[in-house]
Motif scaffolding. Structure first.
Motif, PDB file in Angstrom:
ATOM      1  N   ARG A  82      40.315 -32.250 144.602  1.00  0.00           N
ATOM      2  CA  ARG A  82      40.097 -33.638 144.138  1.00  0.00           C
ATOM      3  C   ARG A  82      38.621 -33.969 143.949  1.00  0.00           C
ATOM      4  O   ARG A  82      38.279 -34.821 143.137  1.00  0.00           O
ATOM      5  N   LYS A  83      37.766 -33.269 144.698  1.00  0.00           N
ATOM      6  CA  LYS A  83      36.325 -33.515 144.548  1.00  0.00           C
ATOM      7  C   LYS A  83      35.838 -33.069 143.174  1.00  0.00           C
ATOM      8  O   LYS A  83      34.817 -33.518 142.685  1.00  0.00           O
ATOM      9  N   PHE A 107      30.869 -45.932 145.441  1.00  0.00           N
ATOM     10  CA  PHE A 107      31.788 -45.509 146.498  1.00  0.00           C
ATOM     11  C   PHE A 107      31.904 -43.985 146.643  1.00  0.00           C
ATOM     12  O   PHE A 107      31.706 -43.427 147.702  1.00  0.00           O
ATOM     13  N   SER A 108      32.220 -43.316 145.502  1.00  0.00           N
ATOM     14  CA  SER A 108      32.448 -41.867 145.609  1.00  0.00           C
ATOM     15  C   SER A 108      31.144 -41.133 145.917  1.00  0.00           C
ATOM     16  O   SER A 108      31.152 -40.042 146.486  1.00  0.00           O
ATOM     17  N   LEU A 109      30.008 -41.745 145.552  1.00  0.00           N
ATOM     18  CA  LEU A 109      28.726 -41.097 145.843  1.00  0.00           C
ATOM     19  C   LEU A 109      28.433 -41.148 147.338  1.00  0.00           C
ATOM     20  O   LEU A 109      27.908 -40.208 147.917  1.00  0.00           O
ATOM     21  N   GLU A 110      28.799 -42.271 147.944  1.00  0.00           N
ATOM     22  CA  GLU A 110      28.621 -42.387 149.407  1.00  0.00           C
ATOM     23  C   GLU A 110      29.435 -41.295 150.090  1.00  0.00           C
ATOM     24  O   GLU A 110      28.972 -40.638 151.006  1.00  0.00           O
ATOM     25  N   ASN A 111      30.679 -41.114 149.592  1.00  0.00           N
ATOM     26  CA  ASN A 111      31.547 -40.092 150.176  1.00  0.00           C
ATOM     27  C   ASN A 111      30.997 -38.689 150.003  1.00  0.00           C
ATOM     28  O   ASN A 111      31.235 -37.822 150.831  1.00  0.00           O
ATOM     29  N   GLN A 112      30.257 -38.488 148.907  1.00  0.00           N
ATOM     30  CA  GLN A 112      29.669 -37.157 148.664  1.00  0.00           C
ATOM     31  C   GLN A 112      28.373 -36.963 149.446  1.00  0.00           C
ATOM     32  O   GLN A 112      27.774 -35.900 149.385  1.00  0.00           O
ATOM     33  N   ALA A 159      29.766 -40.046 139.543  1.00  0.00           N
ATOM     34  CA  ALA A 159      30.213 -39.013 140.483  1.00  0.00           C
ATOM     35  C   ALA A 159      30.029 -37.601 139.929  1.00  0.00           C
ATOM     36  O   ALA A 159      30.010 -36.639 140.690  1.00  0.00           O
ATOM     37  N   ARG A 160      29.916 -37.473 138.610  1.00  0.00           N
ATOM     38  CA  ARG A 160      29.719 -36.176 137.935  1.00  0.00           C
ATOM     39  C   ARG A 160      30.729 -35.120 138.359  1.00  0.00           C
ATOM     40  O   ARG A 160      30.350 -34.063 138.895  1.00  0.00           O
ATOM     41  N   PRO A 161      32.005 -35.367 138.136  1.00  0.00           N
ATOM     42  CA  PRO A 161      32.995 -34.334 138.478  1.00  0.00           C
ATOM     43  C   PRO A 161      32.925 -33.185 137.462  1.00  0.00           C
ATOM     44  O   PRO A 161      32.337 -33.353 136.392  1.00  0.00           O
ATOM     45  N   GLN A 162      33.545 -32.062 137.797  1.00  0.00           N
ATOM     46  CA  GLN A 162      33.580 -30.939 136.842  1.00  0.00           C
ATOM     47  C   GLN A 162      34.612 -31.198 135.754  1.00  0.00           C
ATOM     48  O   GLN A 162      34.498 -30.716 134.638  1.00  0.00           O
ATOM     49  N   ILE A 163      35.677 -31.912 136.176  1.00  0.00           N
ATOM     50  CA  ILE A 163      36.777 -32.178 135.240  1.00  0.00           C
ATOM     51  C   ILE A 163      36.998 -33.689 135.192  1.00  0.00           C
ATOM     52  O   ILE A 163      37.082 -34.343 136.240  1.00  0.00           O
ATOM     53  N   LEU A 164      37.103 -34.219 134.001  1.00  0.00           N
ATOM     54  CA  LEU A 164      37.380 -35.652 133.845  1.00  0.00           C
ATOM     55  C   LEU A 164      38.755 -35.791 133.187  1.00  0.00           C
ATOM     56  O   LEU A 164      38.975 -35.255 132.097  1.00  0.00           O
ATOM     57  N   ILE A 165      39.665 -36.470 133.890  1.00  0.00           N
ATOM     58  CA  ILE A 165      40.989 -36.707 133.297  1.00  0.00           C
ATOM     59  C   ILE A 165      41.079 -38.184 132.937  1.00  0.00           C
ATOM     60  O   ILE A 165      40.931 -39.054 133.802  1.00  0.00           O
ATOM     61  N   LEU A 166      41.279 -38.454 131.674  1.00  0.00           N
ATOM     62  CA  LEU A 166      41.364 -39.837 131.199  1.00  0.00           C
ATOM     63  C   LEU A 166      42.813 -40.108 130.811  1.00  0.00           C
ATOM     64  O   LEU A 166      43.331 -39.478 129.884  1.00  0.00           O
ATOM     65  N   ASP A 167      43.479 -40.986 131.564  1.00  0.00           N
ATOM     66  CA  ASP A 167      44.875 -41.301 131.234  1.00  0.00           C
ATOM     67  C   ASP A 167      44.907 -42.653 130.539  1.00  0.00           C
ATOM     68  O   ASP A 167      44.928 -43.690 131.201  1.00  0.00           O
ATOM     69  N   GLU A 168      44.898 -42.639 129.229  1.00  0.00           N
ATOM     70  CA  GLU A 168      44.852 -43.871 128.427  1.00  0.00           C
ATOM     71  C   GLU A 168      43.692 -44.754 128.903  1.00  0.00           C
ATOM     72  O   GLU A 168      43.819 -45.971 128.968  1.00  0.00           O
ATOM     73  N   ALA A 169      42.581 -44.103 129.228  1.00  0.00           N
ATOM     74  CA  ALA A 169      41.473 -44.800 129.881  1.00  0.00           C
ATOM     75  C   ALA A 169      40.684 -45.712 128.952  1.00  0.00           C
ATOM     76  O   ALA A 169      39.834 -46.466 129.411  1.00  0.00           O
ATOM     77  N   THR A 170      40.954 -45.644 127.641  1.00  0.00           N
ATOM     78  CA  THR A 170      40.230 -46.533 126.721  1.00  0.00           C
ATOM     79  C   THR A 170      41.191 -47.513 126.053  1.00  0.00           C
ATOM     80  O   THR A 170      40.809 -48.211 125.118  1.00  0.00           O
TER      81      THR A 170
END
Ligand SMILES: Nc1ncnc2c1ncn2[C@@H]1O[C@H](COP(=O)(O)OP(=O)(O)OP(=O)(O)O)[C@@H](O)[C@H]1O
Length: 281
Positions: A82-83, A107-112, A159-170
């Protein structure tokens, strides 16, 4: 040899309330190479979101394997995997955790464990990239649907993930907003080896991809470049895509008896072809 970053083999999925002989996803296999942009299209209810949720372990397959960056997805690996994956959903409401827009993006940056000065820079840059810099101290819940989608995207950009999944994100953005977001994703891809998987009904978003997968009734029906897939004309609508303007124009000219190019053309390509046709007369 470069290995796929996403490797799905013979994936079956059934929701808990489904009977043993019913499947929402059936025998889906595909791979995505690092840095590739793959669009997933299909009509409503064909199983696209279910597939996306299987990829980051929100749902567990009934059969088959999913490998992300060489790691088989399992209960033991799901948190690590998930990271690497950033997901933006159609309705980002459930994704907001921060009291303000900037807290949420951070948020996710704090977690990282990202150091605070870098975190602040990343948050600011990401909000500027999606044109939400003036909303940094607002409450996410009070934003419009399109603004929420922009903030959710900013979270992923930061967050700069390796994979970006966009589910109808636009889907809640106007055409200009969509173009801006697509331009941002292209820019992110140009600056890093980001892999993008976008589930979409938007033809421009699908056209931005290197490859398009067509899902129908829980099965992978077709796979090809946008040009190959867009040549299906009317069948595109059945695949859950709106037909591009250039293809509609081509179909209309063909009905008038004109010999039109068989390859896929953008609007600009179509305009150039028409100019050429006119000057050859
Ligand atoms: N939580 C759930 N429980 C049971 N069935 C579900 C659940 N979520 C989705 N489904 C069913 O699974 C099928 C696939 O749904 P899914 O949301 O994956 O399709 P989709 O292709 O993403 O559709 P859309 O384009 O409308 O988002 C549909 O028949 C849907 O009704």
């Amino acid at each position: 040899m470069v290995n796929p970053i996403i490797d799905v083999q013979h994936l079956d999925y059934r929701y808990p309330q489904q009977a043993a002989d019913q499947l929402t996803l059936h025998d889906i296999s595909f791979t995505v190479m690092p840095g590739e942009w793959v669009a997933i299209v299909g009509h409503n209810g064909s199983g696209k979101s279910t597939l996306a949720k299987n990829l980051n372990g929100l749902l567990a397959p009934a059969a088959g394997t999913i490998k992300i960056d060489g790691q088989v997805l399992s209960e033991d690996t799901v948190w690590d995997i998930r990271k690497e994956i950033g997901m933006v959903f159609q309705n980002p409401d459930n994704q907001f955790v921060g009291a303000t827009v900037e807290d949420d993006v951070a948020f996710s940056l704090e977690n990282q464990g990202i150091p605070r000065p870098e975190m602040l820079t990343r948050v600011k840059t990401a909000l500027t990239q999606v044109n939400m810099q003036d909303f940094a101290t607002r409450e996410p819940a009070r934003l419009s649907g399109g603004q929420k989608q922009r903030v959710a995207l900013a979270g992923m950009i930061a967050a700069r993930p390796q994979i970006l999944i966009l589910d109808e994100a636009t889907s809640m953005l106007d055409p200009r907003g969509r173009q801006e977001v697509l331009a941002t994703i292209r820019e992110m891809k140009a600056n890093s080896e980001l892999t993008v998987l976008s589930i979409t009904h938007d033809i421009d978003e699908a056209a931005s991809a290197n490859r398009v997968l067509v899902i129908n009734d829980g099965q992978l029906k077709e796979e090809g470049t946008p040009a190959e897939i867009f040549q299906h004309g009317e069948a595109l609508i059945k695949m859950g895509l709106d037909m591009p303007y250039a293809e509609r124009l081509k179909a209309a000219l063909k009905r008038q008896g004109l010999q039109v190019p068989t390859n896929y053309l953008t609007e600009k390509g179509m305009a150039d072809w028409l100019w050429q046709l006119r000057s050859n007369k």
